[in-house]
Scaffold this active site. Structure first.
Site, short mmCIF file in Angstrom:
data_model
loop_
_atom_site.label_atom_id
_atom_site.label_comp_id
_atom_site.label_asym_id
_atom_site.label_seq_id
_atom_site.Cartn_x
_atom_site.Cartn_y
_atom_site.Cartn_z
N TYR A 98 0.80 -1.22 0.00
CA TYR A 98 0.00 0.00 0.00
C TYR A 98 0.84 1.28 0.00
O TYR A 98 0.47 2.25 -0.68
CB TYR A 98 -0.99 -0.02 1.16
CG TYR A 98 -2.19 -0.91 0.88
CD1 TYR A 98 -3.31 -0.41 0.23
CD2 TYR A 98 -2.19 -2.26 1.24
CE1 TYR A 98 -4.41 -1.22 -0.04
CE2 TYR A 98 -3.27 -3.07 0.97
CZ TYR A 98 -4.38 -2.56 0.33
OH TYR A 98 -5.46 -3.36 0.05
N GLU A 140 -8.66 -7.46 4.68
CA GLU A 140 -7.82 -8.52 4.10
C GLU A 140 -7.15 -9.35 5.20
O GLU A 140 -7.05 -10.58 5.08
CB GLU A 140 -6.78 -7.90 3.17
CG GLU A 140 -7.41 -7.36 1.89
CD GLU A 140 -6.63 -6.23 1.25
OE1 GLU A 140 -5.42 -6.09 1.54
OE2 GLU A 140 -7.22 -5.47 0.46
#
Length: 395
Positions: A98, A140
């Site tokens: 990310y 997730e």
């Protein structure tokens, strides 16, 4: 959630960012793949990149998320995030990726918008990004923790069936002969293959057997190229090279479009290869003894192109209150109704929950018809194969 100051700044700049989001995402992917070519080779779908649909999906999700936050600063759009997180989990996305996305996305924003990106604007949109990213990371993490399979696992093909000229089904069992993790009807697995140029590409395929099966079963439609997009790399590889005895790498099952059998009437509508999750749902309903009405709608080019048609008909016939309604653009006589889906004279009982899977134009048309018949929008659920452009079209 989003602070008042950030919400005000995002609200003021959303029109400018939204107008340029296509350019921003195009520049973002160019920067990302220049710095990390391995991501394009071994993670991102090269076909979707070439066709530009991944760019549209990213742009749509960013715009939709930001719009939702400024309108609902104390909430977040969990339904959208769940869909994205399931896809990420099937690909093996990790938190460390990310910051990489943040670096190149915000460099692209600054490059496209220039002096309009003041420190205040950058801070507000950074707030939006990390709210979305951290929410996805948390979902997730939960999905990985719940999974009975960690990472990739090798499965051996025990049977290949050529269903139609363009669709092949594969039955697989684990190479290690270990337990087969459970899943829910409607979910998919990722399949990873190494192509001739050494790239490792990943695609998702819906499971076509009811939960509890000791094997994995999925069907693959060979994607032909056209002027707008290249041919499907993985689908063509599987059709050309994978036979009984070959080994494939599969992820754990994921996907947020899952059958919720509350005893309410159901409508399962599919088109083309979108039939695959519906087959698993129908088999589960047949095995569980579902008694409420089930309307089974399918659209295809012709009966010959209707993949898994015999399963579609057989499972529907096992349900006491099920009605199949098939539409074919060609050769419909004796097999179904001619033309595109038209639910005008199809009875849809009150309280129906609907599940849709197929091309976006098909699902949009069916959704509109169902709402006209009184089905609540919240009771209409859908699955998109590939990048979810529903948000992109709405943004």
């Amino acid at each position: 959630m989003l602070s008042e100051q950030s919400a005000a700044t995002v609200r003021a700049t959303l029109p400018a960012v939204g107008a340029a989001i296509g350019e921003i995402t195009e520049r973002f992917y160019a920067r990302l793949f220049e710095a990390h070519p391995e991501l394009l080779r071994d993670l991102f779908n090269r076909g979707n990149q070439a066709a530009g649909v991944q760019k549209q999906a990213l742009a749509g999700s960013i715009a939709a998320f930001a719009t939702y936050l400024v309108n609902n600063p104390e909430q977040r759009p969990d339904a959208m995030l769940e869909r994205i997180a399931h896809k990420h989990a099937s690909l093996g996305i990790v938190p460390e990726q990310y910051p990489i996305v943040h670096e190149h996305l915000f460099a692209a924003i600054a490059e496209i918008l220039g002096d309009a990106v003041t420190p205040e604007v950058a801070a507000a949109w950074t707030d939006v990004y990390w709210l979305m990213a951290n929410a996805l990371i948390a979902i997730e993490k939960r999905l990985y923790a719940q999974s009975e399979q960690q990472g990739w696992r090798e499965w051996r093909v025990v049977e290949r069936i050529d269903e139609t000229a363009d669709v092949a089904s594969f039955r697989l069992r684990p190479v290690d002969d270990g337990p087969v993790p459970g899943y829910r009807a409607g979910q998919y697995v990722s399949v990873g293959v190494t192509l001739a140029d050494g790239a490792r590409q990943i695609r998702q395929y819906s499971l076509t057997a009811a939960p509890g099966s000791p094997e994995r079963r999925f069907a693959v439609k060979r994607v032909a190229g056209d002027g707008a997009a290249p041919e499907g790399e993985v689908s063509n590889h599987l059709h050309a090279h994978v036979r009984e005895g070959d080994v494939l790498q599969l992820s754990a099952p994921y996907g947020d479009l899952v059958l919720e059998d509350t005893g309410a009437p159901l409508l399962l509508a599919s088109a083309g290869i979108g039939v695959t999750p519906m087959i698993a749902m129908l088999e589960q309903l047949a095995l569980s003894g579902h008694r409420a009405p089930v309307t089974v709608v399918h659209a295809d080019r012709s009966p010959a192109a209707h993949a898994l048609r015999s399963d579609h008909e057989a499972y529907t016939a096992k349900l006491p209150e099920a009605e199949p309604v098939f539409f074919y653009e060609q050769d419909a006589e004796g097999a179904g109704r001619p033309g595109l889906v038209d639910l005008t004279d199809v009875e849809v009982p009150a309280g129906t929950r609907a599940y849709l899977c197929g091309p976006l134009p098909f699902m949009r048309a069916v959704r509109a018809q169902l709402i006209e018949k009184g089905v609540a929008p919240a009771d209409i659920h859908y699955e998109v194969f590939g990048p979810d452009l529903w948000l992109a079209k709405a943004a």
